[in-house]
Write a protein that holds these residues in place. Structure first.
Motif, PDB file in Angstrom:
ATOM      1  N   MET A  73       0.845  -1.198   0.000  1.00 36.28           N
ATOM      2  CA  MET A  73       0.000   0.000   0.000  1.00 36.28           C
ATOM      3  C   MET A  73       0.878   1.246   0.000  1.00 36.28           C
ATOM      4  O   MET A  73       0.626   2.210  -0.735  1.00 36.28           O
ATOM      5  N   GLY A  74       1.917   1.216   0.816  1.00 31.20           N
ATOM      6  CA  GLY A  74       2.849   2.337   0.852  1.00 31.20           C
ATOM      7  C   GLY A  74       3.547   2.533  -0.483  1.00 31.20           C
ATOM      8  O   GLY A  74       3.769   3.654  -0.937  1.00 31.20           O
ATOM      9  N   ARG A  75       3.883   1.434  -1.138  1.00 31.76           N
ATOM     10  CA  ARG A  75       4.535   1.523  -2.453  1.00 31.76           C
ATOM     11  C   ARG A  75       3.611   2.182  -3.458  1.00 31.76           C
ATOM     12  O   ARG A  75       4.030   3.036  -4.241  1.00 31.76           O
ATOM     13  N   ALA A 109       1.979   9.468  -5.604  1.00 35.74           N
ATOM     14  CA  ALA A 109       2.316  10.821  -5.148  1.00 35.74           C
ATOM     15  C   ALA A 109       3.688  11.272  -5.616  1.00 35.74           C
ATOM     16  O   ALA A 109       3.929  12.468  -5.803  1.00 35.74           O
ATOM     17  N   GLY A 110       4.576  10.305  -5.806  1.00 34.10           N
ATOM     18  CA  GLY A 110       5.950  10.648  -6.178  1.00 34.10           C
ATOM     19  C   GLY A 110       6.045  11.399  -7.488  1.00 34.10           C
ATOM     20  O   GLY A 110       6.921  12.248  -7.673  1.00 34.10           O
ATOM     21  N   ASP A 111       5.146  11.094  -8.406  1.00 38.86           N
ATOM     22  CA  ASP A 111       5.163  11.803  -9.694  1.00 38.86           C
ATOM     23  C   ASP A 111       4.912  13.295  -9.515  1.00 38.86           C
ATOM     24  O   ASP A 111       5.405  14.116 -10.286  1.00 38.86           O
ATOM     25  N   GLY A 131      -2.316   8.641  -2.567  1.00 41.59           N
ATOM     26  CA  GLY A 131      -1.247   9.309  -3.301  1.00 41.59           C
ATOM     27  C   GLY A 131      -1.787  10.326  -4.284  1.00 41.59           C
ATOM     28  O   GLY A 131      -1.270  11.441  -4.388  1.00 41.59           O
ATOM     29  N   LEU A 132      -2.823   9.931  -4.988  1.00 37.32           N
ATOM     30  CA  LEU A 132      -3.401  10.812  -6.010  1.00 37.32           C
ATOM     31  C   LEU A 132      -4.120  12.004  -5.369  1.00 37.32           C
ATOM     32  O   LEU A 132      -4.119  13.111  -5.908  1.00 37.32           O
ATOM     33  N   LEU A 133      -4.724  11.763  -4.209  1.00 41.34           N
ATOM     34  CA  LEU A 133      -5.461  12.844  -3.541  1.00 41.34           C
ATOM     35  C   LEU A 133      -4.528  13.849  -2.891  1.00 41.34           C
ATOM     36  O   LEU A 133      -4.731  15.054  -2.983  1.00 41.34           O
ATOM     37  N   THR A 134      -3.500  13.347  -2.222  1.00 42.77           N
ATOM     38  CA  THR A 134      -2.636  14.256  -1.463  1.00 42.77           C
ATOM     39  C   THR A 134      -1.527  14.869  -2.325  1.00 42.77           C
ATOM     40  O   THR A 134      -1.039  15.961  -2.025  1.00 42.77           O
ATOM     41  N   PRO A 179       4.940  12.168   1.680  1.00 40.77           N
ATOM     42  CA  PRO A 179       4.776  12.101   3.145  1.00 40.77           C
ATOM     43  C   PRO A 179       3.308  12.110   3.559  1.00 40.77           C
ATOM     44  O   PRO A 179       2.905  11.360   4.450  1.00 40.77           O
ATOM     45  N   ALA A 180       2.521  12.949   2.930  1.00 42.86           N
ATOM     46  CA  ALA A 180       1.110  13.032   3.304  1.00 42.86           C
ATOM     47  C   ALA A 180       0.381  11.738   2.970  1.00 42.86           C
ATOM     48  O   ALA A 180      -0.423  11.239   3.765  1.00 42.86           O
ATOM     49  N   ALA A 181       0.676  11.183   1.802  1.00 34.67           N
ATOM     50  CA  ALA A 181       0.011   9.944   1.388  1.00 34.67           C
ATOM     51  C   ALA A 181       0.358   8.804   2.331  1.00 34.67           C
ATOM     52  O   ALA A 181      -0.521   8.032   2.749  1.00 34.67           O
TER      53      ALA A 181
END
Lengths: 301, 230
Positions: B58-60, B66-68, B148-151, B155-157
């Protein structure tokens, strides 16, 4: 007026952030086969305009029309710093974007060659210098030979040699029919490369036309045989209604409604009546920066 | 969407991802090896590690989504693929596929090494455990992708997703009866621990997956509409 057959046409495009109007009623289209310099002060709206054209931002008003149907990719861009996957090799970055854009292996190789990154394909992007990262980002942007290529401040953080390579690349891409738009603060870097210039100020287009015509004449410089004669001539010119500013290198008279040639003849006649011998009468050409600041100052006032 | 899916899979085949997945498998092997001293079977150890590994995946997924935005690579992706919906769906499918693929490989490899730690499980039992792990990994990857997409911030995700799965649901578990039957993270945990009957499975999967699918739907909708300023 924008060419309705152009691959990308902006129609009355506007974008605001709260009360700030970043782009205001811009109607414009880049011209195929030409390099357009998109210039303006910080906060003029250049990056916002590029993000609107590429779809990264949605306009508040107006539309961006992108023509489809060609074999070529309609639009590509390099916005701000190179956005690359640093853990991957150059080759893999290219393959990822080749998959996204539908570029063939041949087209990928062509883009790599044009961007001059063929000899670093197997190096991780994270190990490359800024110049090579910029070239790699250019290679991604050149996949499938886009019809319009937007480059947002591509020379940032590049050394003079890298800038020279980039200039050559930009010219080569434009010569292949692509409409290249380069946004930059470094006006001098575009001298000799740009065909057209679009000046943005406070989100509005103040000038959109040939690069050389933007600079234009800056009046005349006149020198008499000695300083006393020069001073006397300046006074006579003012008495005749001509603006005459005395500078260390002679008299400068700015452009007026009569035109440079008519003004020159008037100065000749004035000097001849007074028996003043002229040693120089030449047209002044402002620097690009002077022209730029002159237009901006005019817009502000 | 297929292009985005393939591109995301290709992008993910990095050394970092390989090491991460190897670490996840190492955790499973450790858990299987730790079963003996507890008088349990390697299969039990495999199942115990399931929720941990699913949480890591899930973290991955959250980091990948989010990393993008953090790195700015989303700009290049969006310029290459003007349809944001296809891009988002392709990336989601890729994250889920990576999670599913790991689960299958972990099941196969786990079966192969289980004999080192005790009695080898039956093929059917191992297959069931692998399917449960696959379900859990996919469910939580969908959640990670949504955060990830929302935040739009790694870090936030990670904070949001881990806080929900590791903390919030367990707090709610103590306060509300039957929470283990409808809170998605807790349902997923029961799935990995083989605590769901066959009859309860469809309903449980719906309880676990539906909220995260809806959240991802919202995330995709906002992704399509929001400006990208990265």
């Amino acid at each position: 007026m924008p060419n309705s057959n152009a691959p990308v046409v902006l129609s009355d495009l506007s974008k605001s952030f709260g009360s700030t109007r970043a782009v205001s009623s811009v109607t414009w289209s880049p011209k195929p086969g030409r390099v357009t310099a998109l210039v303006g002060l910080n906060g003029a709206g250049k990056s916002t305009l590029m993000r609107l054209v590429t779809g990264l931002m949605r306009p508040g008003q107006g539309a961006v029309r992108i023509a489809t149907g060609s074999d070529r990719r309609p639009l590509s861009a390099m916005i701000e710093a190179p956005a690359l996957h640093t853990a991957l090799t150059v080759r893999r970055n290219l393959r990822v974007h080749a998959l996204l854009t539908g570029a063939t292996a041949a087209e990928t190789a062509e883009a790599a060659e044009l961007a001059q990154v063929t000899h670093v394909l197997d190096r991780r992007v994270g190990t490359l210098s800024q110049g090579y990262r910029q070239r790699t980002a250019m290679a991604l942007a050149l996949l499938r030979r886009p019809e319009v290529l937007l480059l947002d401040e591509p020379t940032n953080a590049l050394d003079p040699q890298a800038i020279a390579v980039l200039r050559t690349m930009i010219r080569e891409v434009a010569d292949q029919g692509c409409a290249v738009v380069v946004s930059t603060h470094q006006l001098r870097e575009l001298d000799g490369v740009a065909d057209d210039l679009t000046l943005l100020h406070s989100g509005q287009v103040l000038y959109d036309g040939p690069f050389d015509a933007f600079v234009g004449p800056a009046g005349l410089r006149i020198r008499a045989a000695d300083q006393a004669a020069t001073t006397r001539l300046a006074a006579l010119m003012r008495a005749d209604g001509l603006a005459a500013e005395q500078a260390p290198d002679g008299i400068r008279t700015p452009p007026n409604g009569r035109g440079a040639d008519a003004t020159a003849q008037h100065v000749f006649a004035t000097a001849a009546r007074a028996g003043i011998e002229l040693v120089e009468l030449s047209h002044l050409t402002p620097t690009l920066e002077e022209a730029f600041h002159s237009v901006i100052s005019g817009a502000r006032s | 969407m297929i292009r985005s899916y393939r591109a995301e899979l290709l992008r993910s085949t990095s050394r970092g991802t390989t090491w991460f997945l190897a670490f996840c498998f190492a955790l499973m092997v450790f858990s299987m090896s730790n079963a003996g001293p507890q008088h349990q079977s390697p299969l039990w150890g495999f199942r115990q590690a399931g929720i941990v590994v699913a949480t890591l995946l899930m973290g991955r997924a959250a980091t990948a989504a989010a990393g993008d935005f953090s790195s700015g690579t989303i700009r290049a992706w969006l310029i290459s693929v003007p349809s944001r919906l296809r891009l988002g769906l392709g990336k989601l499918a890729a994250s889920a596929s990576i999670a599913a693929g790991f689960a299958v490989l972990a099941g196969a490899a786990g079966y192969a090494v289980s004999g080192l730690f005790g009695r080898m499980p039956g093929v059917g039992d191992m297959a069931a455990a692998t399917a449960e792990l696959l379900g859990a990994c996919v469910i939580l990857s969908v959640f990670g992708h949504a955060t990830g997409l929302l935040t739009r911030s790694v870090p936030a995700a990670l904070t949001v997703s881990l806080a929900w799965i590791l903390a919030a649901e367990h707090v709610l578990e103590g306060r509300f009866a039957h929470s283990t039957q409808w809170l998605p993270g807790l349902v997923t945990q029961r799935l990995t621990q083989h605590k769901l009957t066959v009859e309860a499975l469809p309903g449980a999967l719906a309880h676990a997956l539906l909220p995260f699918v809806l959240l991802d739907g919202l995330a995709l909708l906002l992704f399509v509409r929001r400006d990208v300023t990265s």
